[in-house]
Scaffold this motif. Structure first.
Motif, PDB file in Angstrom:
ATOM      1  N   MET A 121       0.824  -1.209   0.000  1.00  0.00           N
ATOM      2  CA  MET A 121       0.000   0.000   0.000  1.00  0.00           C
ATOM      3  C   MET A 121       0.855   1.255   0.000  1.00  0.00           C
ATOM      4  N   ALA A 122       1.984   1.227   0.698  1.00  0.00           N
ATOM      5  CA  ALA A 122       2.871   2.393   0.707  1.00  0.00           C
ATOM      6  C   ALA A 122       3.451   2.653  -0.680  1.00  0.00           C
ATOM      7  N   LEU A 123       3.853   1.580  -1.353  1.00  0.00           N
ATOM      8  CA  LEU A 123       4.364   1.736  -2.717  1.00  0.00           C
ATOM      9  C   LEU A 123       3.291   2.297  -3.649  1.00  0.00           C
ATOM     10  N   ALA A 124       2.071   1.805  -3.483  1.00  0.00           N
ATOM     11  CA  ALA A 124       0.979   2.279  -4.339  1.00  0.00           C
ATOM     12  C   ALA A 124       0.743   3.773  -4.139  1.00  0.00           C
ATOM     13  N   ASP A 149       0.916  -0.481  -8.917  1.00  0.00           N
ATOM     14  CA  ASP A 149       1.661  -0.994 -10.073  1.00  0.00           C
ATOM     15  C   ASP A 149       2.273  -2.358  -9.757  1.00  0.00           C
ATOM     16  N   ASP A 150       3.200  -2.779 -10.629  1.00  0.00           N
ATOM     17  CA  ASP A 150       3.786  -4.117 -10.497  1.00  0.00           C
ATOM     18  C   ASP A 150       4.574  -4.279  -9.194  1.00  0.00           C
ATOM     19  N   ALA A 151       5.307  -3.244  -8.787  1.00  0.00           N
ATOM     20  CA  ALA A 151       6.072  -3.339  -7.545  1.00  0.00           C
ATOM     21  C   ALA A 151       5.142  -3.538  -6.349  1.00  0.00           C
ATOM     22  N   SER A 152       4.028  -2.811  -6.348  1.00  0.00           N
ATOM     23  CA  SER A 152       3.059  -2.979  -5.265  1.00  0.00           C
ATOM     24  C   SER A 152       2.442  -4.373  -5.298  1.00  0.00           C
TER      25      SER A 152
END
Length: 519
Positions: free
Chosen positions: A364-367, A374-377
């Motif tokens: 959620m932080a990455l998003a 995205d893909d990392a999230s």
């Protein structure tokens, strides 16, 4: 230490009143005195006195029973209002000199107060959580009595606040997320849960603050405990949860300056804990690794999520990077169980769910930082989802043990996975993702409700929620054998030697059996 009398010494029969005394008739006494006078020298009869150490049974029986008043003084050892400690306790500044008036003889002694080193915790305690006193150790507080409530109220009590406050975030997400609009969840649920969370956190924080004031030594011992120190992140994580779950009716946007205030304590704890993990000797990660270490990681990801929600950029990335680097190392270390290679007891199996917390919040932080799921999230979310399923299918792994505060470790990781599923279903909308979000949300909410009821029952009806906290009652140094027993062993060997090699002429027979020959 009191000096014991020598083993064998010569004493005059006149020194001991009634020793081998036999009532003599007047004529016999006059004859003996006359004989001694005629010999020209005063002969003094002697005997051999053998002093043996007291028997263990006698020592035990002669002990003065401890009164309740004396035991209460032991509890006072943890109080710091007066600024003075008992001999066996240390104070906040570490090593210093103090003068303490001895009541027994009125003399003053300089007492060196030291901070308990971390290796002392490992020496005195055992178990994965280092909360069980070893058989060879002695508690400084009575184990057969119920301690004052504040001494039994541990820092782990903030786990209850973590579970309830995370529910406020969950129901806010259910009410505002596009993928769950079909549920028609009212924001009033979020408001009620948030108020309950604030009230609960205020109560727990007030009680622990009271413990800090009245029993600071106990709090200090928890802080230096190699496992308990991780729970000092919990109060600040709760504050971040409350900021994330604040109802729109209370405020739409929090001021960004609050983020710096909230993250300052977490940053300070990061500097301490992560530095010790790297080069802390007995506190290095390979020595103290435990599932509760995830709390030291989750705070960074939650802070990054809150900062990105407030519109900040650099600060959230900074804390996310710190959390990610240390999470990778912690994940590998815990997977290999490097510290002890022991299996956690059943009572601590719920803490395995902490594995799910960090990747859930990280997704959620990455998003929020990137602006989209995205893909990392998705990678972080899928890791959390797999860990969640791998633990959930092991039903026998999480049953058959007594309830304790450790059960609250189930709650906020499950809630975090549910919130992440809601965010994912908003990015990838289909029946499967929506169903997954609803199911995980229902499981998390039901778990928190059941645990809250169970906690209330054990706290107010059964009154066994807070047992004696043995982990804080260790001695500063390893207990040594009592001087009496040490002298007993020494005296015993000496007595054997004296009795073996003593000349028989040196051992006198009783006075009544000796013949008095007139000179």
């Amino acid at each position: 230490m009191e000096t014991l009398p020598s083993l064998i010494r010569r004493v005059s029969v006149h020194e001991v009143d009634g020793f081998d005394s036999i009532e003599e008739h007047g004529d016999t006494k006059r004859i003996r005195d006359a004989a001694a006078a005629e010999s020209g020298e005063a002969k003094i009869l002697h005997s051999v006195s053998i002093s043996m150490p007291p028997s263990p049974v006698g020592t035990t029986l002669n002990k003065t029973p401890r009164t309740n008043k004396m035991k209460d003084k032991r509890f006072d050892s943890f109080k710091t209002c007066s600024g003075r400690f008992e001999r066996q306790f240390s104070n906040l500044r570490g090593k210093q000199r103090q003068s303490q008036q001895e009541e027994s003889d009125g003399s003053e002694h300089n007492i060196e107060i030291e901070t308990i080193p971390v290796d002392r915790y490992f020496d005195a305690l055992e178990g994965p959580e280092l909360d069980t006193l070893k058989a060879s150790e002695k508690s400084v507080l009575p184990e057969d009595r119920t301690w004052p409530f504040l001494l039994r109220f541990t820092i782990g009590s903030f786990g209850i606040c973590l579970g309830v406050s995370s529910q406020a975030i969950l129901w806010k997400a259910l009410a505002t997320s596009p993928s769950t609009e079909f549920l028609h969840i009212s924001l009033h649920v979020n408001l009620v849960l948030w108020i309950i969370s604030v009230a609960l956190f205020s109560i727990v924080a007030f009680i622990y603050a009271l413990k800090t004031i009245l029993y600071f030594e106990a709090v200090r011992r928890e802080y230096y405990h190699p496992v308990r120190v991780n729970f000092f992140f919990a109060p600040w994580i709760v504050v971040l949860f409350l900021a994330l779950g604040v109802p729109p009716s209370v405020t739409e946007n929090l001021h960004s300056s609050l983020w710096y205030v909230f993250m300052a304590p977490i940053f300070c704890l990061d500097l301490k804990i992560y530095g010790q993990w790297m080069s802390g000797g007995q506190r290095r990660l390979s020595k103290v690794a435990n599932p509760s270490n995830h709390l030291a990681i989750v705070g960074n990801f939650v802070g990054a999520l809150l900062g990105a929600t407030m519109g900040l950029k650099e600060g959230p990335i900074f804390f996310f990077a710190i959390g990610l680097a240390h999470y990778i190392v912690l994940f590998v270390t815990l997977y290999q169980r490097l510290p002890t290679n022991e299996t956690l007891p059943k009572e601590l199996h719920p803490v395995f769910f902490l594995f799910v917390a960090a990747p859930s919040v990280a997704s959620m932080a990455l998003a929020k930082i990137h602006g989209s799921f995205d893909d990392a999230s998705k990678i972080a979310y899928f890791i959390a989802l797999f860990l969640y399923f791998s633990l959930s299918v092991r039903i026998n792994f999480f049953r058959g043990f007594k309830f304790s505060l450790a059960w609250w470790a189930y709650t906020f990781p499950m809630t975090g996975a549910a919130i992440a599923s809601i965010r994912y279903s908003s990015a990838v909308t289909n029946t499967l993702t929506k169903s997954l979000a609803v199911i995980l949300s229902a499981v998390a909410s039901l778990t928190v409700a059941l645990l809250l009821v169970t906690t209330i029952v054990h706290a107010f009806l059964l009154r066994d929620l807070f047992p004696n906290d043995i982990a804080i009652a260790i001695t500063e140094r390893r207990p040594k054998s009592h001087p009496i027993w040490k002298n007993h062993r020494i005296s015993g060997s000496c007595s054997d030697m004296y009795l073996k090699y003593a000349d028989t002429k040196d051992v006198e027979t009783p006075v009544s059996t000796r013949k008095v020959v007139p000179q």
